[in-house]
Design a protein around this motif. Structure first.
Motif, mmCIF file in Angstrom:
data_model
loop_
_atom_site.group_PDB
_atom_site.id
_atom_site.type_symbol
_atom_site.label_atom_id
_atom_site.label_comp_id
_atom_site.label_asym_id
_atom_site.label_seq_id
_atom_site.Cartn_x
_atom_site.Cartn_y
_atom_site.Cartn_z
ATOM 1 N N ALA A 283 0.835 -1.208 0.000
ATOM 2 C CA ALA A 283 0.000 0.000 0.000
ATOM 3 C C ALA A 283 0.867 1.254 0.000
ATOM 4 O O ALA A 283 0.583 2.223 -0.727
ATOM 5 N N ALA A 284 1.939 1.257 0.810
ATOM 6 C CA ALA A 284 2.834 2.417 0.866
ATOM 7 C C ALA A 284 3.538 2.628 -0.468
ATOM 8 O O ALA A 284 3.717 3.773 -0.929
ATOM 9 N N LEU A 285 3.935 1.544 -1.100
ATOM 10 C CA LEU A 285 4.625 1.640 -2.380
ATOM 11 C C LEU A 285 3.704 2.239 -3.448
ATOM 12 O O LEU A 285 4.112 3.117 -4.224
ATOM 13 N N LEU A 286 2.465 1.782 -3.474
ATOM 14 C CA LEU A 286 1.506 2.265 -4.472
ATOM 15 C C LEU A 286 1.175 3.742 -4.268
ATOM 16 O O LEU A 286 0.900 4.465 -5.232
ATOM 17 N N GLU A 287 1.251 4.208 -3.035
ATOM 18 C CA GLU A 287 1.002 5.617 -2.757
ATOM 19 C C GLU A 287 2.190 6.500 -3.119
ATOM 20 O O GLU A 287 2.061 7.734 -3.145
ATOM 21 N N ASN A 288 3.329 5.882 -3.377
ATOM 22 C CA ASN A 288 4.552 6.660 -3.621
ATOM 23 C C ASN A 288 5.233 6.267 -4.928
ATOM 24 O O ASN A 288 6.463 6.312 -5.037
ATOM 25 N N LEU A 289 4.452 5.899 -5.921
ATOM 26 C CA LEU A 289 5.042 5.513 -7.209
ATOM 27 C C LEU A 289 5.796 6.662 -7.863
ATOM 28 O O LEU A 289 6.709 6.427 -8.674
ATOM 29 N N ASP A 290 5.449 7.907 -7.500
ATOM 30 C CA ASP A 290 6.153 9.040 -8.103
ATOM 31 C C ASP A 290 7.583 9.175 -7.586
ATOM 32 O O ASP A 290 8.364 9.977 -8.109
ATOM 33 N N ALA A 291 7.962 8.387 -6.569
ATOM 34 C CA ALA A 291 9.352 8.401 -6.100
ATOM 35 C C ALA A 291 10.282 7.674 -7.062
ATOM 36 O O ALA A 291 11.494 7.871 -7.025
ATOM 37 N N PHE A 292 9.704 6.848 -7.938
ATOM 38 C CA PHE A 292 10.514 6.043 -8.849
ATOM 39 C C PHE A 292 10.575 6.751 -10.200
ATOM 40 O O PHE A 292 9.730 6.562 -11.076
ATOM 41 N N THR A 293 11.598 7.586 -10.347
ATOM 42 C CA THR A 293 11.685 8.459 -11.512
ATOM 43 C C THR A 293 12.789 8.080 -12.487
ATOM 44 O O THR A 293 12.799 8.572 -13.615
ATOM 45 N N THR A 294 13.725 7.252 -12.062
ATOM 46 C CA THR A 294 14.821 6.848 -12.940
ATOM 47 C C THR A 294 14.645 5.389 -13.344
ATOM 48 O O THR A 294 13.916 4.626 -12.703
ATOM 49 N N ALA A 295 15.347 5.008 -14.408
ATOM 50 C CA ALA A 295 15.251 3.625 -14.875
ATOM 51 C C ALA A 295 15.680 2.647 -13.781
ATOM 52 O O ALA A 295 15.059 1.591 -13.600
ATOM 53 N N ALA A 296 16.748 2.974 -13.043
ATOM 54 C CA ALA A 296 17.255 2.064 -12.005
ATOM 55 C C ALA A 296 16.230 1.849 -10.896
ATOM 56 O O ALA A 296 16.020 0.721 -10.440
ATOM 57 N N THR A 297 15.556 2.926 -10.443
ATOM 58 C CA THR A 297 14.606 2.769 -9.345
ATOM 59 C C THR A 297 13.309 2.119 -9.828
ATOM 60 O O THR A 297 12.699 1.338 -9.094
ATOM 61 N N MET A 298 12.878 2.431 -11.051
ATOM 62 C CA MET A 298 11.703 1.748 -11.598
ATOM 63 C C MET A 298 11.958 0.249 -11.699
ATOM 64 O O MET A 298 11.096 -0.573 -11.350
ATOM 65 N N ALA A 299 13.148 -0.113 -12.175
ATOM 66 C CA ALA A 299 13.499 -1.526 -12.323
ATOM 67 C C ALA A 299 13.542 -2.224 -10.980
ATOM 68 O O ALA A 299 13.250 -3.419 -10.873
ATOM 69 N N GLN A 300 13.889 -1.484 -9.931
ATOM 70 C CA GLN A 300 13.938 -2.068 -8.600
ATOM 71 C C GLN A 300 12.532 -2.319 -8.059
ATOM 72 O O GLN A 300 12.288 -3.295 -7.342
ATOM 73 N N ALA A 301 11.575 -1.447 -8.398
ATOM 74 C CA ALA A 301 10.238 -1.539 -7.833
ATOM 75 C C ALA A 301 9.337 -2.517 -8.570
ATOM 76 O O ALA A 301 8.508 -3.199 -7.951
#
Length: 447
Positions: A283-301
């Motif tokens: 739930a916390a992750l879905l509320e903070n998807l805008d924190a994943f702005t780079t390819a590396a962090t998107m790939a991690q999530a």
């Protein structure tokens, strides 16, 4: 018929149990954004990006093929030679001594344990599987890197790279069903048992999680004996308990970026449904998807958001993959245009530096710029009195040098990223996006 049903269940069960509930559109959009970044030829190929695309529910199969070709061009050229041809010793008895000799020659020449491990994991997820010949050379290189990496532990009390990268190496060999020497496994077990995964600069959750994934894989693939398997099970339970204890009021395990790694542990151990902490983290992750702005962090999530772990790579089904994903452009939206000014401060303690504050200047940068972009802007200012260097790691660029002062792994020093007056950033140098008027501090610290 029952065999087919079992196979189909194995292909879809992880996603049904552990994926983001009712948030298919948001997760799919994040995958499409990552696909858009992957399509940019100006960006260096990253094996973790390929892994995230392969573990997704929807695909752009042609786009993934093109990205794989870029990865193969980058990695196969470097690792196509055998160890002997590249000037390295071959054969287990000599590896430890040779690794020690090499590692003392130049600290900058660190083994690429993590990146090579991620590339091998990516190859395992490829459809159809690539030819086995080139992979044998890569496996040999990775086994050697694990030995070279450990030379640092004998001399300095920790691997030359990190326990995070060392764990990735063990995980990659396991997913490829390659036996790992018991001594290598016990090095990780000892680090887990004695609490050596932590450091002063931030959360140890991501390292704890990758080690737990490696332990789980070794048990599941039956690559160890019964006694060692029981020790690995106990270590996995301890790691999972510490991860739960690390969950904050915000729902994150450690921080927003280490949380997806932690979630993979619950997915891999099939405890995502029975552990309430997993649901809070999702739930916390879905509320903070805008924190994943780079390819590396998107790939991690993305793997965790799709209810997958890196252990699912071993059971990827190549038939009937939905080829329906289309990329979303990574161009900056109009509202992000404009400029900001941040204050950049560099601090270095005595006796390493005679002057405590080495730099204190305002730096103009484009709105939406990352901290890495701000550093580049500072280096381009006149007079040219700011310099810095970065090192590529599986977690993205790592700030390794500022104003000629190196962060020394062997001295357990690193450049800590803070926002004034002293709050440690929970994002990497390429991920954090400063606000207008903010003061950013680069401080040489111990971990």
């Amino acid at each position: 018929m029952w065999v087919l049903l079992i196979l189909l269940q194995a292909a879809v069960l992880p996603a049904q149990l552990c994926e983001a509930p009712g948030e298919v559109a948001a997760v799919r959009a994040l995958s499409a954004r990552l696909l858009g970044l992957a399509a940019d030829p100006a960006r260096d190929p990253d094996p973790s990006v390929y892994l995230a695309l392969r573990l997704a529910g929807d695909h752009d199969l042609r786009g993934e093929e093109r990205y794989l070709a870029r990865l193969q061009d980058a990695f196969q050229r470097r690792y196509s030679q055998s160890l002997e041809a590249a000037g390295w010793p071959h054969g287990h008895p000599q590896w430890d001594a040779a690794a020690t000799e090499h590692s003392t020659s130049a600290e900058a020449e660190l083994p690429e344990t993590g990146r090579l491990a991620l590339y091998l994991l990516g190859l395992r997820a490829t459809c159809p599987p690539p030819e086995p010949g080139p992979q044998r050379s890569l496996v040999t290189w990775l086994k050697y890197y694990l030995e070279e990496d450990w030379a640092g532990s004998r001399q300095h009390g920790h691997p030359l790279t990190s326990y995070y990268q060392y764990s990735l190496g063990v995980l990659a060999l396991c997913v490829h069903r390659k036996r790992v020497r018991e001594e290598v496994i016990r090095r990780l077990l000892a680090a887990e048992h004695h609490g050596r995964f932590g450091h002063a600069g931030g959360s140890a959750v991501d390292t704890e999680a990758v080690a737990a994934l490696a332990f789980t894989c070794l048990q599941r693939e039956r690559l160890v004996g019964a006694r060692l398997a029981e020790e690995l099970r106990a270590a996995t339970r301890r790691a999972r308990r510490r991860i739960v204890e690390a969950q904050g009021q915000d729902g994150f395990f450690g921080n927003v970026y280490s949380t997806p790694w932690a979630m993979q542990v619950f997915i891999a151990t099939k405890t995502c449904e029975t552990q309430p902490a997993y649901g809070r983290a999702m739930a916390a992750l879905l509320e903070n998807l805008d924190a994943f702005t780079t390819a590396a962090t998107m790939a991690q999530a993305l793997p965790a958001l799709h209810g997958r772990s890196y252990l699912d790579i071993a059971s990827v089904r190549c038939q009937e993959e939905p080829d329906t994903l289309t990329p979303i452009s990574s161009k900056m939206p109009p509202e992000m245009l404009g400029n900001i000014t941040v204050r950049l401060v560099v601090e270095c303690p005595e006796p390493r530096c005679p002057r405590h504050r080495l730099y204190d200047q305002p730096v103009p940068a484009p709105a939406g710029a990352s901290l890495l972009d701000v550093l580049r802007a500072a280096a381009a200012q006149e007079p040219p009195n700011f310099t810095f260097g970065t090192q590529d790691t599986p977690q993205g660029p790592f700030l390794s040098r500022v104003l000629g002062v190196d962060a020394r792994q062997q001295k357990r020093s690193y450049w800590q990223l803070l926002t004034a007056p002293g709050t440690s950033l929970q994002a990497g140098v390429a991920d954090y996006r400063p606000r207008d008027g903010e003061t950013l501090i680069l401080r040489l610290s111990k971990w």
